[in-house]
Motif scaffolding. Structure first.
Motif, mmCIF file in Angstrom:
data_model
loop_
_atom_site.group_PDB
_atom_site.id
_atom_site.type_symbol
_atom_site.label_atom_id
_atom_site.label_comp_id
_atom_site.label_asym_id
_atom_site.label_seq_id
_atom_site.Cartn_x
_atom_site.Cartn_y
_atom_site.Cartn_z
ATOM 1 N N SER A 14 33.387 -6.263 -28.537
ATOM 2 C CA SER A 14 33.610 -4.841 -28.512
ATOM 3 C C SER A 14 33.096 -4.403 -27.124
ATOM 4 O O SER A 14 33.887 -3.436 -26.509
ATOM 5 N N LEU A 15 32.049 -4.820 -26.713
ATOM 6 C CA LEU A 15 31.572 -4.504 -25.302
ATOM 7 C C LEU A 15 32.490 -5.049 -24.282
ATOM 8 O O LEU A 15 32.700 -4.347 -23.145
ATOM 9 N N ALA A 16 32.835 -6.164 -24.433
ATOM 10 C CA ALA A 16 33.738 -6.860 -23.144
ATOM 11 C C ALA A 16 34.806 -5.995 -22.919
ATOM 12 O O ALA A 16 35.262 -5.688 -21.929
ATOM 13 N N GLU A 17 35.349 -5.496 -24.218
ATOM 14 C CA GLU A 17 36.753 -4.820 -24.044
ATOM 15 C C GLU A 17 36.544 -3.445 -23.857
ATOM 16 O O GLU A 17 37.149 -2.683 -22.781
ATOM 17 N N ALA A 18 35.497 -3.002 -23.840
ATOM 18 C CA ALA A 18 35.058 -1.555 -23.417
ATOM 19 C C ALA A 18 34.768 -1.474 -21.791
ATOM 20 O O ALA A 18 35.335 -0.704 -21.241
ATOM 21 N N ALA A 33 35.654 -13.500 -20.000
ATOM 22 C CA ALA A 33 35.203 -14.806 -20.579
ATOM 23 C C ALA A 33 34.179 -14.312 -21.446
ATOM 24 O O ALA A 33 33.279 -13.460 -21.333
ATOM 25 N N ALA A 34 34.123 -15.209 -22.324
ATOM 26 C CA ALA A 34 33.178 -15.030 -23.580
ATOM 27 C C ALA A 34 31.863 -15.856 -23.642
ATOM 28 O O ALA A 34 30.890 -15.762 -24.485
#
Length: 225
Positions: A14-18, A33-34
């Motif tokens: 959720s933070l990466a997408e935000a 990248a995760a």
């Protein structure tokens, strides 16, 4: 002019997408990248202009990512951390991170920091050619090399810029706000320990007695008589 590419490395979806959505809204191209290995591989393939890099990652952590990508090619790094400890910040800055944000953070602040780091990187691409000598310190802005007491000292890009700023006016006291504006390109002097953390890292590498703290004001480079 092509879009500048930012690699966002964050394992919380959720933070990466935000973060990615906000950066795209600001007209940046974004890769995500995760985990640590995926981040290094994405950097190798795409050579982004800047990394937004979480400290705690699966595979291997953000410190190792930073070490590996800086070994391939110097790149501005904004590190994200859930921890506010000084040791964590110093370690991150020591492996090549330029700045850090502690979670939770404002997206407005993140974008401002990203733009400032990119502006700094653009200025560093066209450095002044004059070698600066201040006491035992020699700073070559064209080669981006530093010697202290005759020995070469390896600095991160931000440490180099900070030392160069102090060395061009030895004895002059620079406030934290002035250093934030000149080195980090922050016009509002937002509350931060970035200056103090980088000064501590410089002192470890240059040795004691060169960078003086003027309490309540800022720092200066002292040249021995």
């Amino acid at each position: 002019m092509s879009e500048q590419l930012i690699l966002v490395v964050e394992d919380e979806p959720s933070l990466a997408e935000a973060v990615a959505a906000r950066l795209r809204a600001e007209h940046f191209a974004v890769q995500v990248a995760a985990d640590g290995p995926a981040a290094v591989e994405s950097f190798r393939r795409h050579r982004p202009d800047l990394l937004v890099l979480d400290l705690m990652l699966p595979g291997f952590d953000g410190l190792e990512v930073c070490r590996r990508v800086q070994a391939m090619s110097p790149v501005p790094v904004l590190m994200l951390t859930a921890r506010d400890g000084e040791t964590d910040q110093l370690v991150g800055l020591g492996v090549g991170a330029d700045d850090y944000l502690t979670k939770p953070f404002s997206m407005r602040v993140l974008v401002a920091r990203v733009r400032a780091l990119l502006r700094r990187a653009g200025r560093a691409a066209t450095p002044a050619a004059e070698v600066v000598r201040a006491g035992p310190v020699e700073v070559d802005p064209l080669a981006r090399r530093v010697r202290c007491r005759g020995a070469e000292v390896h600095l991160t890009p931000t440490e180099f810029d900070l030392l160069h700023c102090l060395a061009v006016a030895p004895g002059a006291v620079f406030t934290r706000a002035q250093l934030l504006e000149r080195i980090w390109d922050w016009a509002d002097a937002s509350p931060t320990r970035a200056v103090d953390s980088h000064v501590k890292a410089l002192r470890r590498k240059l040795g004691p007695g060169l960078i003086r703290t003027v309490h309540g004001v800022g720092y200066s480079l002292e040249v021995p008589a």
